[in-house]
Scaffold this active site. Structure first.
Site, PDB file in Angstrom:
ATOM      1  N   GLU A 202     -10.836  -4.534  12.415  1.00 20.44           N
ATOM      2  CA  GLU A 202      -9.675  -3.687  12.121  1.00 20.44           C
ATOM      3  C   GLU A 202      -9.050  -3.128  13.396  1.00 20.44           C
ATOM      4  O   GLU A 202      -7.842  -2.960  13.478  1.00 20.44           O
ATOM      5  CB  GLU A 202     -10.081  -2.540  11.191  1.00 20.44           C
ATOM      6  CG  GLU A 202      -8.900  -1.728  10.686  1.00 20.44           C
ATOM      7  CD  GLU A 202      -9.233  -0.892   9.462  1.00 20.44           C
ATOM      8  OE1 GLU A 202      -8.677   0.206   9.358  1.00 20.44           O
ATOM      9  OE2 GLU A 202     -10.028  -1.333   8.611  1.00 20.44           O
TER      10      GLU A 202
ATOM     11  N   ASP B 103     -12.650  -2.554   8.289  1.00 18.13           N
ATOM     12  CA  ASP B 103     -13.449  -1.469   7.726  1.00 18.13           C
ATOM     13  C   ASP B 103     -13.894  -1.808   6.313  1.00 18.13           C
ATOM     14  O   ASP B 103     -13.119  -2.351   5.511  1.00 18.13           O
ATOM     15  CB  ASP B 103     -12.642  -0.165   7.694  1.00 18.13           C
ATOM     16  CG  ASP B 103     -12.716   0.578   9.016  1.00 18.13           C
ATOM     17  OD1 ASP B 103     -13.414   0.107   9.920  1.00 18.13           O
ATOM     18  OD2 ASP B 103     -12.071   1.641   9.138  1.00 18.13           O
TER      19      ASP B 103
ATOM     20  N   TYR C  57     -20.653   5.009   8.746  1.00 16.56           N
ATOM     21  CA  TYR C  57     -19.251   4.947   8.320  1.00 16.56           C
ATOM     22  C   TYR C  57     -18.834   6.272   7.670  1.00 16.56           C
ATOM     23  O   TYR C  57     -19.447   6.700   6.685  1.00 16.56           O
ATOM     24  CB  TYR C  57     -19.077   3.799   7.336  1.00 16.56           C
ATOM     25  CG  TYR C  57     -17.655   3.538   6.912  1.00 16.56           C
ATOM     26  CD1 TYR C  57     -16.733   2.997   7.796  1.00 16.56           C
ATOM     27  CD2 TYR C  57     -17.233   3.824   5.618  1.00 16.56           C
ATOM     28  CE1 TYR C  57     -15.432   2.734   7.405  1.00 16.56           C
ATOM     29  CE2 TYR C  57     -15.934   3.569   5.210  1.00 16.56           C
ATOM     30  CZ  TYR C  57     -15.034   3.027   6.115  1.00 16.56           C
ATOM     31  OH  TYR C  57     -13.747   2.771   5.720  1.00 16.56           O
TER      32      TYR C  57
END
Length: 751
Positions: A8, A103, A307
């Site tokens: 990303e 992501d 994350y």
């Protein structure tokens, strides 16, 4: 042929390359190794086309052209990042397989899908789905790549979200803007969030404070002193409560009941993003966006947390060994002593306060990784500290208390005492070195009032239930009922998470997460958007509605489109998107409903009466025709970031994004020539060092003045009609007027 990996962002791409192709050649916009070529998007490389790319006539905003509902949405490259898109297209020609390494969430899936659709990439796709960026996790992720087809439902949900936002934002914003001749941004999520703020503001304005009294009895039994609150209806009659105090003071008392109950307080749940944002706002006054950006840096740049864009407070069985590794990695750091005191046996797969796979979908709770933190900025360190301490607390036992409840009677009047005696500190030792803060209650208001009566002690407490007691004193306390509090970013995030419902039960709050307003990843952007379009202002930590924001809600509701401002309705939409991502709902049905709703909005606005031009208090009306805002700005003002520009005077420059003071107007003091800027408590003159005394205080006559109201005072000498609180405490409708142009002294005109 090689395998093309599309990450990303550049940092993520470089992290992946160092793990799977450590000898890869760095060719600036990509890295090439023996097996893999690793490149990246830079956010969204592809966007939904603007209306004028369907038809030239849409360049001019005209309500007769609405609704705009494309049969098929067109995709266009973002011109700012076109070069990187071309790099991906060229690299794809050299590869026979793709890895989606964006992501691991709905937006990451969408970014890859848009690139794939626009470039017409036909190669088979594998999906990298990982929760942290340590080399070990990346290598494990590549060893267990998923089939891209497993994420088709997530792609459908992401596409539906994007197209729904376009339809509601584009049609709603153009309809209201052209009807009322001022740029009004409307959005599927931002509008109901604005409505939450509006409704809270109205409650505050409508609140009428009531004085009441509490009676506190002081009791003595030998060497033991304790206090109790009088039990009865709320007292508003001062002579009556003082008579009660005189009645019991100095009189013998007896203990009617004495109960002792042992209780345990378990560690708070691990962080999801919204909870982390709320606590960082409460403790450090971080905005939601600042917390998200800082957490993203800890994840992406430093690789010290997992994350962050997660909505789960739990982990799966697979995470338990990782948690133990992370605990070991904290040895030799500032947390060494706390690690030494940790009990590893408390973190296991059967501890449902930590491990609950049914409550983990895309990502588990935010955890520290097994990488040692180094080179963190002060703000990164603060956020990392929150995450680490919350993590460490899971390895500690519950705090233990004895709760003593005493009912004491004196002269037939009853007093209640609650004493919370600490037995073992347990997990709270993690926070023992920090400033003691009153814990935030998750209970209702009545419970909070009860907690005011509770006294926490660390020394042993006991009384003799049969022993003699004397009411040695009786103290009357004067109090006022309090209005609802203004939202701050933390409390607004909490309201967004539950679609505005006041849900106190934690289990129910968890169940509502699927139908909150927006997602953990987008809530910060929604709050920032409301600031950028001028609907809300920040006064310290308080969120205050501007006149433009007030008018936007009133016009939308006045048009009969209550659903557009309904947090519950929008929460249901979010639930449906989550169901689409799981394959239990139809994206086609969802989009049919959205298109019908977009048409309804336009139909309702078309017959609405135009708002009075003074209703926005100093807002410069948008220019006619295409100058009202380019087609580009219209979608950005709604679903993409509210960057729309209106024709504006130099005196109404937008607030600087870095938080710097905002130039509002030329100082009206005769012969001054300075400029007015917004400070913390008021609007002052830049020539104050030269002796200019002009200042307008923000809080005046019961109002928190907005930039637009101050501009109206300076330029016109008065505001429009407002609800005011006069110096004698009475309420009245009237205007605030500028009485003295040299000092900024204000008065009122209530005729």
């Amino acid at each position: 042929m090689k395998i093309l990996v599309i990450a990303e962002k550049p940092d993520m791409g470089r992290n992946i390359a160092s793990a799977i192709e450590p000898k890869a050649k760095n060719l600036r916009s990509y890295l090439e190794g023996e097996q893999y070529i690793i490149t990246w998007a830079i956010g969204h490389l592809i966007e939904l086309a603007e209306p004028d790319q369907y038809d030239e006539k849409y360049k001019k905003w005209n309500i007769s052209h609405l609704p705009i509902i494309p049969d098929e949405f067109k995709l266009i490259p973002n011109p700012r990042t076109y070069d990187q898109l071309k790099v991906i297209a060229d690299l794809a020609k050299r590869c026979d397989q793709l890895v989606n390494a964006c992501d691991a969430g709905r937006e990451g899936q969408h970014i890859f899908s848009l690139i794939q659709r626009h470039l017409g990439l036909k190669q088979p796709v594998k999906r990298l789905w990982i929760s942290d960026l340590t080399s070990e996790t990346i290598r494990n992720g590549f060893a267990t790549l998923k089939e891209g087809s497993e994420y088709e439902n997530l792609t459908r949900a992401a596409r539906s979200r994007s197209e729904a936002d376009w339809l509601i934002g584009m049609n709603g914003s153009r309809a209201f803007t052209t009807k009322h001749n001022v740029l009004l941004s409307v959005g599927r999520v931002q509008t109901p969030v604005l409505a939450l703020i509006y409704d809270r503001q109205k409650q505050i304005e409508a609140f009428s404070s009531l004085k009441f009294y509490e009676l506190e009895g002081h009791f003595t039994q030998g060497d033991t002193l304790y206090r109790g609150m009088w039990q009865g209806e709320r007292l508003t009659d001062q002579p009556k409560v003082e008579a009660l105090a005189a009645k019991v003071k100095g009189k013998p008392a007896r203990i009617i009941s004495y109960e002792v109950k042992e209780t345990k307080e378990y560690p708070f749940k691990l962080y999801d993003l919204t909870l982390l944002q709320r606590e960082a706002n409460g403790k450090y006054a971080f905005s939601a966006k600042k917390t998200l950006d800082t957490a993203q840096a800890l994840y992406e740049k430093h690789k010290v947390i997992s994350y962050p864009r997660t909505n789960s407070n739990y982990v799966t069985e697979q995470n338990i060994p990782e948690m133990h590794k992370s605990l070991s990695a904290l040895q030799g750091t500032a947390y060494h002593d706390l690690v030494q005191g940790a009990n590893r046996n408390l973190v296991h797969k059967n501890n449902k306060n930590i491990c609950n796979p049914s409550k983990v979908e895309d990502h588990h709770a935010i955890l520290p990784t097994n990488r040692k933190a180094a080179g963190l900025s002060p703000d990164e360190q603060k956020l990392y500290d929150l995450i680490v301490r919350r993590f460490l607390s899971q390895f500690y036992p519950p705090a233990e208390y004895k709760v003593h409840t005493v009912m004491t009677e004196v002269e037939q009047e009853m007093f209640k005492t609650t004493v919370k005696e600490l037995l073992h500190l347990g997990w709270k030792v993690i926070y023992a070195d920090q400033k003691k803060e009153k814990p935030k209650s998750s209970k209702g208001k009545d419970k909070e009032e009860e907690e005011d009566e509770e006294v926490e002690v660390s020394e042993p407490f006991s009384i003799n239930a049969q022993g003699q007691v004397v009411c040695s004193d009786a103290v009357v306390k004067e109090k006022d009922t309090q209005p609802p509090k203004h939202f701050n970013e933390g409390t607004l995030l909490k309201a967004m998470e539950s679609a505005g419902k006041q849900i106190e039960d934690e289990e129910l709050r968890d169940a509502m997460k699927d139908s909150g307003l927006g997602t953990p990843a987008t809530r910060a952007a929604t709050i920032e958007r409301l600031k950028k379009v001028g609907y809300i202002d920040m006064q310290g930590k308080k969120i205050v509605l501007t006149q433009k924001g007030r008018m936007a809600v009133e016009l939308i509701r006045g048009a009969g489109i209550e659903l557009l401002t309904s947090p519950e309705m929008t929460g249901q939409w979010e639930r449906r998107l989550n169901e689409i991502s799981r394959g239990t709902a139809s994206d086609e049905q969802f989009m049919r409903n959205v298109k019908r709703f977009a048409t309804l909005i336009v139909d309702k606005v078309r017959v609405q009466a135009r708002a009075d031009k003074t209703a926005f208090e100093g807002e410069t009306p948008a220019a006619g025709g295409s100058k009202r805002g380019s087609a580009k700005s219209s979608s950005q003002a709604t679903s993409g970031g509210a960057k729309a520009k209106t024709a504006s005077k130099k005196t109404t420059d937008a607030k600087a994004s870095d938080g710097a003071s905002t130039f509002l107007a030329t100082c009206p003091s005769p012969g001054c020539g300075g400029s007015l800027f917004m400070g913390r408590k008021g609007y002052g003159c830049s020539h104050y060092k030269e002796g200019c005394k002009f200042v307008i205080w923000k809080e005046s006559f019961g109002r928190n003045l907005t930039d637009a109201q101050v501009q109206a005072l300076v330029n016109k000498g008065k505001t429009t009609k407002l609800k005011l609180v006069l110096p004698d405490g009475t309420s009245a409708d009237g205007r605030i007027v500028l009485k003295n142009v040299e000092t900024g002294e204000l008065g009122t005109d209530t005729e």
